[in-house]
Scaffold this motif. Sequence first.
Motif, mmCIF file in Angstrom:
data_model
loop_
_atom_site.group_PDB
_atom_site.id
_atom_site.type_symbol
_atom_site.label_atom_id
_atom_site.label_comp_id
_atom_site.label_asym_id
_atom_site.label_seq_id
_atom_site.Cartn_x
_atom_site.Cartn_y
_atom_site.Cartn_z
ATOM 1 N N SER A 1 3.030 -0.895 4.614
ATOM 2 C CA SER A 1 2.001 -1.830 4.160
ATOM 3 C C SER A 1 0.934 -2.044 5.227
ATOM 4 N N VAL A 2 1.359 -2.190 6.464
ATOM 5 C CA VAL A 2 0.409 -2.362 7.565
ATOM 6 C C VAL A 2 -0.515 -1.147 7.653
ATOM 7 N N ARG A 3 0.040 0.035 7.537
ATOM 8 C CA ARG A 3 -0.766 1.263 7.602
ATOM 9 C C ARG A 3 -1.729 1.359 6.417
ATOM 10 N N ILE A 4 -1.275 0.920 5.248
ATOM 11 C CA ILE A 4 -2.138 0.930 4.053
ATOM 12 C C ILE A 4 -3.303 -0.048 4.221
ATOM 13 N N VAL A 5 -3.043 -1.219 4.794
ATOM 14 C CA VAL A 5 -4.120 -2.187 5.050
ATOM 15 C C VAL A 5 -5.142 -1.588 6.009
ATOM 16 N N LYS A 6 -4.655 -0.935 7.053
ATOM 17 C CA LYS A 6 -5.565 -0.303 8.019
ATOM 18 C C LYS A 6 -6.352 0.841 7.379
ATOM 19 N N LEU A 7 -5.704 1.594 6.487
ATOM 20 C CA LEU A 7 -6.401 2.653 5.754
ATOM 21 C C LEU A 7 -7.502 2.049 4.898
ATOM 22 N N SER B 1 -9.682 2.805 -2.783
ATOM 23 C CA SER B 1 -8.982 2.192 -1.653
ATOM 24 C C SER B 1 -8.368 0.844 -2.041
ATOM 25 N N LYS B 2 -9.033 0.086 -2.904
ATOM 26 C CA LYS B 2 -8.500 -1.204 -3.350
ATOM 27 C C LYS B 2 -7.240 -0.989 -4.201
ATOM 28 N N GLN B 3 -7.272 0.034 -5.044
ATOM 29 C CA GLN B 3 -6.097 0.361 -5.865
ATOM 30 C C GLN B 3 -4.919 0.737 -4.956
ATOM 31 N N CYS B 4 -5.208 1.552 -3.957
ATOM 32 C CA CYS B 4 -4.179 1.982 -3.002
ATOM 33 C C CYS B 4 -3.643 0.780 -2.218
ATOM 34 N N LEU B 5 -4.539 -0.123 -1.833
ATOM 35 C CA LEU B 5 -4.144 -1.335 -1.110
ATOM 36 C C LEU B 5 -3.187 -2.180 -1.952
ATOM 37 N N SER C 1 -1.270 -1.352 -4.655
ATOM 38 C CA SER C 1 0.044 -0.752 -4.912
ATOM 39 C C SER C 1 0.827 -0.567 -3.612
ATOM 40 N N GLY C 2 0.136 -0.193 -2.545
ATOM 41 C CA GLY C 2 0.808 0.076 -1.272
ATOM 42 C C GLY C 2 1.431 -1.146 -0.633
ATOM 43 N N THR C 3 0.806 -2.310 -0.811
ATOM 44 C CA THR C 3 1.368 -3.535 -0.253
ATOM 45 C C THR C 3 2.371 -4.189 -1.218
ATOM 46 N N SER C 4 2.292 -3.834 -2.476
ATOM 47 C CA SER C 4 3.217 -4.373 -3.475
ATOM 48 C C SER C 4 4.633 -3.823 -3.293
ATOM 49 N N ILE C 5 4.740 -2.647 -2.717
ATOM 50 C CA ILE C 5 6.066 -2.031 -2.505
ATOM 51 C C ILE C 5 6.950 -2.986 -1.713
ATOM 52 N N GLY C 6 6.488 -3.372 -0.539
ATOM 53 C CA GLY C 6 7.265 -4.253 0.327
ATOM 54 C C GLY C 6 7.461 -5.643 -0.249
ATOM 55 N N ALA C 7 6.436 -6.141 -0.939
ATOM 56 C CA ALA C 7 6.553 -7.473 -1.545
ATOM 57 C C ALA C 7 7.692 -7.511 -2.555
ATOM 58 N N ASN C 8 7.801 -6.475 -3.368
ATOM 59 C CA ASN C 8 8.878 -6.438 -4.376
ATOM 60 C C ASN C 8 10.241 -6.177 -3.745
ATOM 61 N N ILE C 9 10.287 -5.392 -2.691
ATOM 62 C CA ILE C 9 11.552 -5.184 -1.980
ATOM 63 C C ILE C 9 12.005 -6.511 -1.380
ATOM 64 N N ASN C 10 11.051 -7.244 -0.823
ATOM 65 C CA ASN C 10 11.363 -8.545 -0.249
ATOM 66 C C ASN C 10 11.884 -9.501 -1.320
#
Length: 117
Positions: free
Chosen positions: A13-19, A33-37, A39-48
């Motif tokens: 997620s951190v790398r996706i934000v930087k991307l 990039s917004k779409q990628c941001l 979905s990319g940060t949602s992965i960890g949120a749902n795991i959490n």
Amino acid sequence: MSNVVLDKSFDFSVRIVKLYQHLCRDKKEYILSKQCLRSGTSIGANINEAQAAQSTKDFIAKLSISSKEARETKYWLDLLVATDYLDAEDQHTKTLLNESEELIKLLTSIIKTSSKK
């Protein structure tokens, strides 16, 4: 105690934000990039969220969402490469693509194992 999937998804997620920041600032690309941001940060949120699941079924459901988000993120990364916003030969791009595939495999494995219980 360390949780591999939580740690990997957070780092991703951190790398996706930087991307996202790079694509907006340097490439003036805002839509993909917004779409990628998202979905990319949602992965960890749902795991959490899955860590506080009320049942095994709930746990699997949350991880399944994470898996779908990881696949969507890989799609956006592939599209950014195909449209020349990202260079397929760049080490950062290769690492992001590899990490998205790792997360997909890891989540698939956890979901399968949890389903057998």
